[in-house]
Design a protein around this motif. Sequence first.
Motif, PDB file in Angstrom:
ATOM      1  N   SER A 280      -5.402 -22.966   2.615  1.00 41.15           N
ATOM      2  CA  SER A 280      -4.009 -23.301   2.336  1.00 41.15           C
ATOM      3  C   SER A 280      -3.830 -24.762   1.934  1.00 41.15           C
TER       4      SER A 280
ATOM      5  N   TRP B   3      -4.192 -10.970   1.217  1.00 35.87           N
ATOM      6  CA  TRP B   3      -4.072 -12.303   1.790  1.00 35.87           C
ATOM      7  C   TRP B   3      -2.576 -12.510   1.980  1.00 35.87           C
TER       8      TRP B   3
ATOM      9  N   PHE C   8      -2.051 -18.351   5.658  1.00 33.04           N
ATOM     10  CA  PHE C   8      -2.192 -16.923   5.441  1.00 33.04           C
ATOM     11  C   PHE C   8      -3.402 -16.383   6.188  1.00 33.04           C
ATOM     12  N   HIS C   9      -3.522 -15.067   6.194  1.00 30.94           N
ATOM     13  CA  HIS C   9      -4.661 -14.398   6.801  1.00 30.94           C
ATOM     14  C   HIS C   9      -5.006 -13.181   5.932  1.00 30.94           C
ATOM     15  N   LEU C  10      -6.152 -12.583   6.198  1.00 30.15           N
ATOM     16  CA  LEU C  10      -6.603 -11.423   5.444  1.00 30.15           C
ATOM     17  C   LEU C  10      -6.333 -10.159   6.255  1.00 30.15           C
TER      18      LEU C  10
ATOM     19  N   ALA D 288      -9.043 -19.138   7.569  1.00 22.88           N
ATOM     20  CA  ALA D 288      -8.298 -19.069   6.305  1.00 22.88           C
ATOM     21  C   ALA D 288      -7.348 -20.249   6.135  1.00 22.88           C
TER      22      ALA D 288
ATOM     23  N   SER E 215      -8.370 -10.005  11.879  1.00 23.23           N
ATOM     24  CA  SER E 215      -7.265 -10.896  11.484  1.00 23.23           C
ATOM     25  C   SER E 215      -7.065 -12.069  12.433  1.00 23.23           C
TER      26      SER E 215
ATOM     27  N   ASN F  61      -9.849 -14.429  11.306  1.00 19.30           N
ATOM     28  CA  ASN F  61      -9.847 -14.950   9.935  1.00 19.30           C
ATOM     29  C   ASN F  61      -8.607 -15.778   9.645  1.00 19.30           C
ATOM     30  N   ARG F  62      -7.537 -15.598  10.404  1.00 20.00           N
ATOM     31  CA  ARG F  62      -6.360 -16.446  10.180  1.00 20.00           C
ATOM     32  C   ARG F  62      -6.680 -17.890  10.568  1.00 20.00           C
TER      33      ARG F  62
ATOM     34  N   VAL G 269     -10.599 -10.553  -5.799  1.00 15.46           N
ATOM     35  CA  VAL G 269      -9.569 -11.511  -5.420  1.00 15.46           C
ATOM     36  C   VAL G 269      -8.687 -11.784  -6.641  1.00 15.46           C
TER      37      VAL G 269
END
Length: 151
Positions: free
Chosen positions: A37, A57, A43-45, A33, A26, A29-30, A83
């Motif tokens: 947006s 997400w 957001f993050h996963l 990611a 996280s 990936n934030r 997704v």
Amino acid sequence: MSKLFVDKTIEINALASKVWDVLTISEYNRQWALEFSSGGPQFHLESTWELGSPVLWKGQDGTVIVEGNVTAVEQNKLLRFTVFDVRSPERPPVTEEDGITFKMSEDNRKTTLHILQGDFSVMTDGKKYRDASAEIWDKVLPRVKEMAEQH
């Protein structure tokens, strides 16, 4: 109608395990990611990245924006998850190949990352969404490369 996928590949000067970390942890990936947006909420996963586990997400306030499930996983080699925009009134049918697929192959301390996202043909205006997603991946993949090479 023929299937519509985003299909992109990038060479990364890092081990596949480093690329895997950038995709799945996280705190990493934030960072990439943010490209999704495009002025909207950040957001993050979040996931345990185990087969069948949820992939969420989440926005900064913890609200789930998009959700899915891990449908294939082989650490440092393959990660596929579905997704779904939770704001969408209905979910199109999904096949084994739908969602986002990351494939990694390592050779001589370099990793080829291949991303496949789709099938957009099941959506209204699918080509428009596929093209918009392709543009986002053109920003995300260099960011993943940069992070994995620095990691």
